[in-house]
Design an enzyme around this catalytic site. Structure first.
Site, mmCIF file in Angstrom:
data_model
loop_
_atom_site.group_PDB
_atom_site.id
_atom_site.type_symbol
_atom_site.label_atom_id
_atom_site.label_comp_id
_atom_site.label_asym_id
_atom_site.label_seq_id
_atom_site.Cartn_x
_atom_site.Cartn_y
_atom_site.Cartn_z
ATOM 1 N N LYS A 1 0.938 -1.152 -0.010
ATOM 2 C CA LYS A 1 -0.077 0.036 -0.118
ATOM 3 C C LYS A 1 0.731 1.159 0.132
ATOM 4 O O LYS A 1 2.010 1.080 0.393
ATOM 5 C CB LYS A 1 -0.911 -0.069 1.297
ATOM 6 N N TYR B 1 16.678 29.791 10.129
ATOM 7 C CA TYR B 1 15.578 30.532 10.462
ATOM 8 C C TYR B 1 15.345 30.608 12.056
ATOM 9 O O TYR B 1 15.707 29.560 12.733
ATOM 10 C CB TYR B 1 14.064 29.863 10.101
#
Ligand SMILES: *Cc1c(COP(=O)(O)O)cnc(C)c1O
Length: 345
Positions: free
Chosen positions: A33, A242
């Site tokens: 899957k 950041y």
């Protein structure tokens, strides 16, 4: 080229399937899957088929149709979500086996595709998919008259061998399937490792094939090498990235590498994660950005061309621990910007 290289070792996937199949007393399927946990369903499923897998499981009918196109006729393809509205053509044309989850799905299936193969998914306690014991008791005789190909249930705590839920679900599954004469499937990777009591006729391993826990003996499958774009010197007190979350405590050398959270390198793993230059660990410095990460290469003594995030030193479970998640999420998050290279198969 600034694209990072994701290497997927198909021979390691085949070896992991073979190793689980050697432990398993019955047949071993392959769960593919979500694009084979992000590793590429076509290549992975064909490699598994070559190793001897004859049964596959996917989450939804669309995945089953794509898998049928890759594998051709022959292998059994089971669909966990069962028979949803609108799926009949795909199930019929692509010869899929829906794992029926409810009376509504059962009615939909026999009305749309009378005589077409199906399995039944039973809920043994996880409360996610499948018929509840009472629903099954009411349906059982009618369903068995239609000769289902498989009865299955799923373990909620198979990766914790001592968890009392395992034995509880085993009892519930046995009670629901006694004297049905239908092939039974119960074990995922963790279930195979719990021992033969949990095996029944067909196992459904996923994560163990792809090198993840709880299959501690798995061969590693993925390697991720990320190119360095540039290196720079930092004076003590300068910051990286950041939010100024990293401040250089000393004279430093920092490499900026070309991947980030848009590629599935979860921001949360930043503070605890090293990249590797051969056998030298290089800690992440500052926040992981969308496409870039700062890495402390001061102690390396040279400017590397690339750094390794997944491979000999970091497994998917190392990164998962660092980000407080599971190996499954690390794999299925791997981005589609990587240049993918397949070994063996
Ligand atoms: C994903 C899944 C599996 C495979 O589980 P692993 O833990 O990856 O081995 C098996 N059965 C069901 C119902 C699943 O959803």
């Amino acid at each position: 080229m600034s694209t990072a290289t994701l290497t997927i070792d198909l021979d390691a996937i085949r070896a992991n399937w073979r190793a689980l199949d050697a432990l398993m007393t019955g047949e071993t399927a392959g769960v593919v899957k979500a694009d084979a946990y992000g590793l590429g369903v076509g290549k992975v499923a064909r490699a598994l088929a070559r190793e001897g897998a004859r049964s596959f499981f996917v989450a939804m009918a669309e995945e089953g149709a794509a898998l049928r196109a890759e594998l051709g006729p022959g292998p059994a393809i089971h669909v966990f979500s069962g028979h949803m509205a609108g799926d009949a053509d795909m199930i019929g044309d692509c010869d899929l086996i829906p794992m029926i989850n409810s009376i509504d799905q059962m009615i939909r299936h026999v009305e749309a595709l009378p005589g077409h193969a199906f399995g039944v998914q039973l809920d043994s306690g996880m409360n996610r998919l499948g018929m509840e014991p009472a629903e099954w008791a009411a349906m059982r005789d009618v369903a068995l008259e239609q000769t289902p190909a498989l009865l299955m249930s799923h373990l909620a705590c198979a990766d914790e061998p001592d968890h009392p839920m395992n034995a509880q679900q085993l009892d519930a599954f046995r009670a629901m399937t006694a004297e049905t004469g239908v092939p039974l499937s119960f074990a995922n990777t963790g279930g195979i490792l719990l021992g033969p009591e949990y095996h029944f006729d067909l196992a459904r391993p996923g994560i163990g094939l792809y090198g993840g826990l709880p299959f501690a003996d798995a061969s590693p499958v993925v390697t991720l090498d990320i190119p360095v774009i540039q290196c720079r010197d930092l004076a003590p007190g300068e910051t990286v990235g950041y939010g100024n979350s990293f401040t250089a405590p000393r004279q430093m050398r920092v490499a900026t590498i070309s991947a980030g959270y848009a590629d599935g390198i979860l921001r949360a793993m930043g503070p605890k994660t090293n990249l590797w230059a051969e056998d030298v660990p290089c800690p992440i410095a500052g926040r992981i950005s969308m496409d870039l990460i700062g890495v402390d290469v001061t102690d390396l003594g040279y400017d590397p061309k690339s750094l390794e995030l997944l491979g000999r030193h970091n497994s998917i479970d190392t990164l998962a621990d660092n980000a407080d998640t599971i190996g499954y999420e690390i794999l299925t998050s791997l981005g589609n910007r990587y240049s993918r290279r397949y070994l063996g198969g």
